[in-house]
Design an enzyme around this catalytic site. Structure first.
Site, PDB file in Angstrom:
ATOM      1  N   GLY A  45       0.705  -1.343  -0.043  1.00 34.74           N
ATOM      2  CA  GLY A  45       0.066   0.083  -0.214  1.00 34.74           C
ATOM      3  C   GLY A  45       0.907   1.221  -0.282  1.00 34.74           C
ATOM      4  N   GLU A 100       3.541   4.074   5.941  1.00 34.77           N
ATOM      5  CA  GLU A 100       2.427   3.110   5.656  1.00 34.77           C
ATOM      6  C   GLU A 100       1.424   4.283   5.017  1.00 34.77           C
ATOM      7  OE1 GLU A 100       1.072   0.792   5.230  1.00 34.77           O
ATOM      8  OE2 GLU A 100       0.352  -0.323   7.180  1.00 34.77           O
ATOM      9  N   ASP A 101       0.443   3.616   4.283  1.00 37.10           N
ATOM     10  CA  ASP A 101      -0.490   4.204   3.552  1.00 37.10           C
ATOM     11  C   ASP A 101      -1.590   4.772   4.408  1.00 37.10           C
ATOM     12  OD1 ASP A 101      -1.622   1.394   4.165  1.00 37.10           O
ATOM     13  OD2 ASP A 101      -2.005   1.288   1.982  1.00 37.10           O
ATOM     14  N   ASP A 104      -5.485   2.318  10.310  1.00 34.63           N
ATOM     15  CA  ASP A 104      -6.882   2.116  10.399  1.00 34.63           C
ATOM     16  C   ASP A 104      -7.431   1.560  11.774  1.00 34.63           C
ATOM     17  OD1 ASP A 104      -9.747   1.314   9.895  1.00 34.63           O
ATOM     18  OD2 ASP A 104      -9.317  -0.293   8.710  1.00 34.63           O
ATOM     19  N   LYS A 133      -7.232   7.183   9.781  1.00 35.34           N
ATOM     20  CA  LYS A 133      -8.499   7.135  10.100  1.00 35.34           C
ATOM     21  C   LYS A 133      -8.775   6.654  11.612  1.00 35.34           C
ATOM     22  CE  LYS A 133     -10.656   4.025   6.346  1.00 35.34           C
ATOM     23  NZ  LYS A 133     -11.131   2.717   6.117  1.00 35.34           N
ATOM     24  N   PHE A 154     -14.208   3.352   2.889  1.00 34.34           N
ATOM     25  CA  PHE A 154     -13.015   2.536   2.367  1.00 34.34           C
ATOM     26  C   PHE A 154     -12.523   3.332   1.097  1.00 34.34           C
ATOM     27  CE2 PHE A 154     -11.094  -0.788  -0.179  1.00 34.34           C
ATOM     28  CZ  PHE A 154     -10.264  -1.409   0.762  1.00 34.34           C
ATOM     29  N   ARG A 167      -4.278   0.439  -7.112  1.00 36.29           N
ATOM     30  CA  ARG A 167      -3.005   1.142  -6.663  1.00 36.29           C
ATOM     31  C   ARG A 167      -2.472   2.111  -7.420  1.00 36.29           C
ATOM     32  NH1 ARG A 167      -2.110  -2.191  -2.220  1.00 36.29           N
ATOM     33  NH2 ARG A 167      -2.662  -4.504  -2.524  1.00 36.29           N
TER      34      ARG A 167
HETATM   35  P1  IMP Z   1      -4.901  -1.533  10.481  1.00 35.04           P
HETATM   36  O1  IMP Z   1      -3.813  -2.600  10.972  1.00 35.04           O
HETATM   37  O2  IMP Z   1      -6.201  -1.851  10.717  1.00 35.04           O
HETATM   38  O3  IMP Z   1      -4.513  -0.196  10.912  1.00 35.04           O
HETATM   39  O4  IMP Z   1      -4.839  -1.602   8.849  1.00 35.04           O
HETATM   40  C1  IMP Z   1      -3.935  -1.130   8.185  1.00 35.04           C
HETATM   41  C2  IMP Z   1      -3.902  -1.672   6.689  1.00 35.04           C
HETATM   42  O5  IMP Z   1      -5.251  -2.016   6.141  1.00 35.04           O
HETATM   43  C3  IMP Z   1      -3.298  -0.675   5.565  1.00 35.04           C
HETATM   44  O6  IMP Z   1      -2.030  -0.693   5.501  1.00 35.04           O
HETATM   45  C4  IMP Z   1      -4.113  -0.757   4.413  1.00 35.04           C
HETATM   46  O7  IMP Z   1      -3.216  -1.900   3.706  1.00 35.04           O
HETATM   47  C5  IMP Z   1      -5.362  -1.542   4.645  1.00 35.04           C
HETATM   48  N1  IMP Z   1      -6.596  -0.758   4.927  1.00 35.04           N
HETATM   49  C6  IMP Z   1      -6.964   0.048   5.732  1.00 35.04           C
HETATM   50  N2  IMP Z   1      -8.236   0.731   5.291  1.00 35.04           N
HETATM   51  C7  IMP Z   1      -8.114   0.983   4.039  1.00 35.04           C
HETATM   52  C8  IMP Z   1      -8.997   1.548   3.176  1.00 35.04           C
HETATM   53  O8  IMP Z   1      -9.768   2.413   3.391  1.00 35.04           O
HETATM   54  N3  IMP Z   1      -8.570   1.266   1.725  1.00 35.04           N
HETATM   55  C9  IMP Z   1      -7.664   0.401   1.571  1.00 35.04           C
HETATM   56  N4  IMP Z   1      -6.873  -0.444   2.389  1.00 35.04           N
HETATM   57  C10 IMP Z   1      -6.936  -0.323   3.687  1.00 35.04           C
HETATM   58 MG    MG Z   2      -0.914  -1.018   4.080  1.00 29.36          MG
END
Ligand code: IMP
Ligand code: MG
Length: 182
Positions: A45, A100-101, A104, A133, A154, A167
């Protein structure tokens, strides 16, 4: 493919993203000065963000790429972080900047920060995410640097994928929830 590019609404344009990246790079250039930095890009990402950001960094930079995955398929998080490839050089005594992208739930960020602390005595470890987020956070973690606050939508594009697609877009957009759930 369930959605087409024309289904997407733009949230952040290419211009907005690139100008935010310059802002973030200026902060980093001020913070690190001429100290060497290991930029650790979290694939897949963060690939667009990390490479664009790195172009504006002025200190000596080494780039590393690791691959994690947390999303199963579509928009549903597996809730687990899989370390697909996390081979890194010796980062003891180094400045580490993880890119990171999106943060979440925060599980990926927490996993990576814990991983650095368990394996290395770095000089510094900072975490930078293009998107934050905050509303979906389940662990207590805040990025040291982030570009934009986003809501519980999303997001797709500029590294962020939907089932592996999109991407390559230069902007970040979102689609109607009904289309994503089809
Ligand atoms: P976390 O571990 O829940 O914080 O998720 C992080 C990862 O989930 C990110 O590095 C993304 O790859 C993916 N992710 C979370 N939200 C989105 C979104 O809105 N679109 C696409 N990928 C997401
Ligand atoms: Mg990611």
């Amino acid at each position: 493919m369930k959605i087409k590019e024309s289904d997407l609404k733009v949230l952040f344009s290419e211009e907005q993203i690139q100008s935010k990246i310059k802002e973030l790079a200026t902060k980093m250039n001020d913070f690190y000065g001429n100290e060497e930095v290991y930029v650790v890009c979290v694939l897949k990402g963060a690939v667009m963000f990390a490479t664009d950001l790195a172009k504006h960094l002025k200190m000596p930079v080494k780039m590393e790429f690791i691959r994690l995955s947390s999303y199963g398929s579509g928009t549903v998080s597996s809730g687990k972080v899989n370390a697909v490839d996390i081979s890194l050089p010796d980062l003891n005594d180094k400045n580490v900047l993880i890119i990171e992208d999106i943060v979440d739930k925060g599980l990926t960020a927490k996993f990576l920060i814990d991983f650095m602390h368990c394996n290395f005595k770095t000089k510094s470890t900072k975490f930078c995410s293009l998107l934050d987020k905050k509303c979906t956070r389940s662990v207590d973690i805040e990025p040291d640097y982030y570009g934009f606050d986003v809501g519980d939508e999303f997001l797709i594009g500029y590294g962020l994928d939907f089932d592996g697609y999109f991407r390559n877009l230069r902007y970040i957009g979102f689609a109607d929830k009904k289309l994503l759930e089809q």
